[in-house]
Design a protein around this motif. Structure first.
Motif, PDB file in Angstrom:
ATOM      1  N   LEU A   1       6.576  11.115   0.214  1.00 21.34           N
ATOM      2  CA  LEU A   1       6.389  10.059   1.098  1.00 21.34           C
ATOM      3  C   LEU A   1       5.219  10.424   2.137  1.00 21.34           C
ATOM      4  O   LEU A   1       4.758   9.359   2.527  1.00 21.34           O
TER       5      LEU A   1
ATOM      6  N   ASP B   1       4.222   3.819   3.308  1.00 14.31           N
ATOM      7  CA  ASP B   1       5.358   4.685   3.368  1.00 14.31           C
ATOM      8  C   ASP B   1       5.584   5.354   4.737  1.00 14.31           C
ATOM      9  O   ASP B   1       6.476   6.018   4.996  1.00 14.31           O
TER      10      ASP B   1
ATOM     11  N   TYR C   1       0.876  -1.177  -0.054  1.00 12.80           N
ATOM     12  CA  TYR C   1       0.058   0.229  -0.005  1.00 12.80           C
ATOM     13  C   TYR C   1       0.865   1.202   0.227  1.00 12.80           C
ATOM     14  O   TYR C   1       2.007   1.344   0.587  1.00 12.80           O
ATOM     15  N   GLU C   2       0.458   2.385  -0.682  1.00 10.09           N
ATOM     16  CA  GLU C   2       1.041   3.804  -0.582  1.00 10.09           C
ATOM     17  C   GLU C   2       1.158   3.980   0.798  1.00 10.09           C
ATOM     18  O   GLU C   2       2.234   4.668   1.212  1.00 10.09           O
ATOM     19  N   PHE C   3       0.295   3.858   1.638  1.00 11.36           N
ATOM     20  CA  PHE C   3       0.194   4.355   3.049  1.00 11.36           C
ATOM     21  C   PHE C   3       1.252   3.815   3.794  1.00 11.36           C
ATOM     22  O   PHE C   3       1.647   3.866   5.043  1.00 11.36           O
TER      23      PHE C   3
ATOM     24  N   HIS D   1       3.040  12.328   1.829  1.00  8.97           N
ATOM     25  CA  HIS D   1       1.541  12.504   1.117  1.00  8.97           C
ATOM     26  C   HIS D   1       1.140  11.012   0.877  1.00  8.97           C
ATOM     27  O   HIS D   1      -0.181  10.880   1.175  1.00  8.97           O
ATOM     28  N   ASN D   2       1.808  10.012   0.665  1.00  5.39           N
ATOM     29  CA  ASN D   2       1.784   8.581   0.303  1.00  5.39           C
ATOM     30  C   ASN D   2       1.123   8.127   1.667  1.00  5.39           C
ATOM     31  O   ASN D   2       0.129   7.285   1.617  1.00  5.39           O
TER      32      ASN D   2
ATOM     33  N   ASN E   1      -2.558   8.552   2.369  1.00  2.13           N
ATOM     34  CA  ASN E   1      -3.462   8.112   1.749  1.00  2.13           C
ATOM     35  C   ASN E   1      -3.922   6.836   2.042  1.00  2.13           C
ATOM     36  O   ASN E   1      -3.527   5.561   1.752  1.00  2.13           O
TER      37      ASN E   1
END
Length: 398
Positions: free
Chosen positions: A359, A234, A230-232, A361-362, A365
């Motif tokens: 990072l 990060d 997942y992006e989150f 911002h990710n 998310n």
């Protein structure tokens, strides 16, 4: 969460021998009086680049119908050549089975140049006897993380992590001419699968490793297939004040570290092995990472690169693995003109503001927290096509 002491090994001309503290002291002496050893270098020369790499090699311990697709014999033959061509100072490998380890041990380039954190006695198939003579070998079931290092491994130990039977492997090396340049290198293979529960577990595993390494008062690197789907995820980098090698050297605003290349290491659109291994897969993810601790005293010379990202043969679907590897070259922050270094290189000691912003911002998310599952129609089509292909291969029609 616990630490278990291990050995490192080096080729002595006839066998892979355990490196004891006394033999490490001997290596230090030989290096100081410039006597050649069977290892190419024991300490990097001043301003000599250090290359740190990681790669999930894809294990060969799957059922026969999977092996038909992933063709491990050909991939492991490539693996030795891949390491020779890359020529890393230190490389962490994930999913190393006894078969893969034997191939690595038999490679003359690896014998001549590397210490290794694992060995396997191919002449003795008795597990109990192997564990008595080579304590590390109980790690080998079914696959493990292995570190190869041109630099002597001063310490080697395994770390247990939350929710994972497979341990992380840590080696301590000296990067420069003084003991103050010692760092810890950790090869970790995190819990797989795209679920929120597993994402939380992966975050805890990184925290477990940091909780052991931080009190040792040396910089460290955590690298490997961290399975950050997942992006989150990060948030792992942000929350632990780590420096993500790829983000730091691609998401910056400073040339040439600003190309904004996402750096997918699991890329089912480019890696033609993946659909044969995981029918219907269509993901692009940055699963693999090289993470530096806050204050790591080094400058990246060039942007982090992806390697093992070409087919083994140009006219065939087979890639070296379902993952691409990562590699980065850096020099120690020991130059007399650090301002000049900051202009031409990228510091790995503190997050680049532009990279950190992306990072962060990710990490925020959290919209998509669904498991990655194929729809029924897509799954049926993919499996039907795959079974047909396997049948053709079995009949010699492919």
């Amino acid at each position: 969460m616990s630490r278990r002491e291990l050995y490192s090994y080096r080729w002595d001309g006839t066998k892979w021998a355990i490196v004891t503290k006394s033999s490490y002291s001997e290596l230090e002496f030989r290096s100081s009086v410039n006597i050649a050893t069977n290892v190419e270098n024991t300490v990097p020369k001043v301003n000599e680049p250090i290359r740190i790499s990681t790669f999930n090699i894809l294990a060969d311990c799957f059922p026969w119908f999977v092996e038909m697709a992933i063709r491990s014999v050909e991939r492991y033959e490539w693996l030795c050549n891949g390491i020779i061509n890359l020529n890393p100072t230190i490389i962490g490998l994930n999913e190393v089975t006894s078969t893969a380890l034997q191939r690595l041990q038999e490679c003359s380039f690896i014998r001549e140049n590397y210490f290794i954190t694992e060995t396997y006695d191919e002449n003795n198939n008795d597990n109990t006897s192997q564990m008595k003579n080579f304590p590390n070998t109980k790690l080998l079931f079914p696959h493990v993380c292995v570190i190869l290092s041109k630099l002597p491994l001063i310490e080697v130990f395994a770390l247990s992590v939350s929710g994972r039977k497979r341990e992380a492997i840590v080696g301590k090396v000296q990067l420069g001419s003084t003991i103050e340049t010692c760092v810890y290198i950790c090869a970790h293979h995190a819990t797989p699968y795209q679920t929120v529960k597993n994402a939380q577990l992966r975050a805890q595993q990184i925290r477990d490793i940091i909780d052991i390494l931080e009190p040792l008062n040396h910089p460290f690197i955590i690298m490997g297939d961290l399975n950050l789907y997942y992006e989150f995820e990060d948030a792992i980098v942000i929350d632990n004040k780590l420096i993500d090698a790829w983000a730091q050297t691609h998401f910056s605003s400073k040339y040439p570290f600003n190309d904004k290349n996402i750096g997918y290491t699991f890329d089912s659109l480019k890696n033609t092995l993946i659909p044969y291994y995981i029918p219907g897969a269509c993901n692009q993810m940055r699963l693999d990472r090289i993470l530096f601790s806050d204050g790591f005293p080094a400058f990246a010379i060039t942007p982090c690169i992806i390697w093992a990202n070409e087919p083994i043969k140009s006219d065939n679907y087979l890639f070296p693995s379902d993952h691409f590897g990562l590699s980065i070259d850096f020099v120690l922050d020991k130059t007399d003109n650090n301002k000049q270094s900051e202009i031409t290189m990228m510091s790995l000691s503190k997050p680049d503001p532009s990279a950190e912003e992306i990072l962060r911002h990710n990490a925020q998310n959290s919209n998509d927290q669904r498991p990655n599952r194929l729809g029924l129609i897509r799954r049926t089509i993919a499996l039907t096509s795959h079974v047909t292909w396997l049948g053709a291969v079995a009949l010699g029609l492919k």
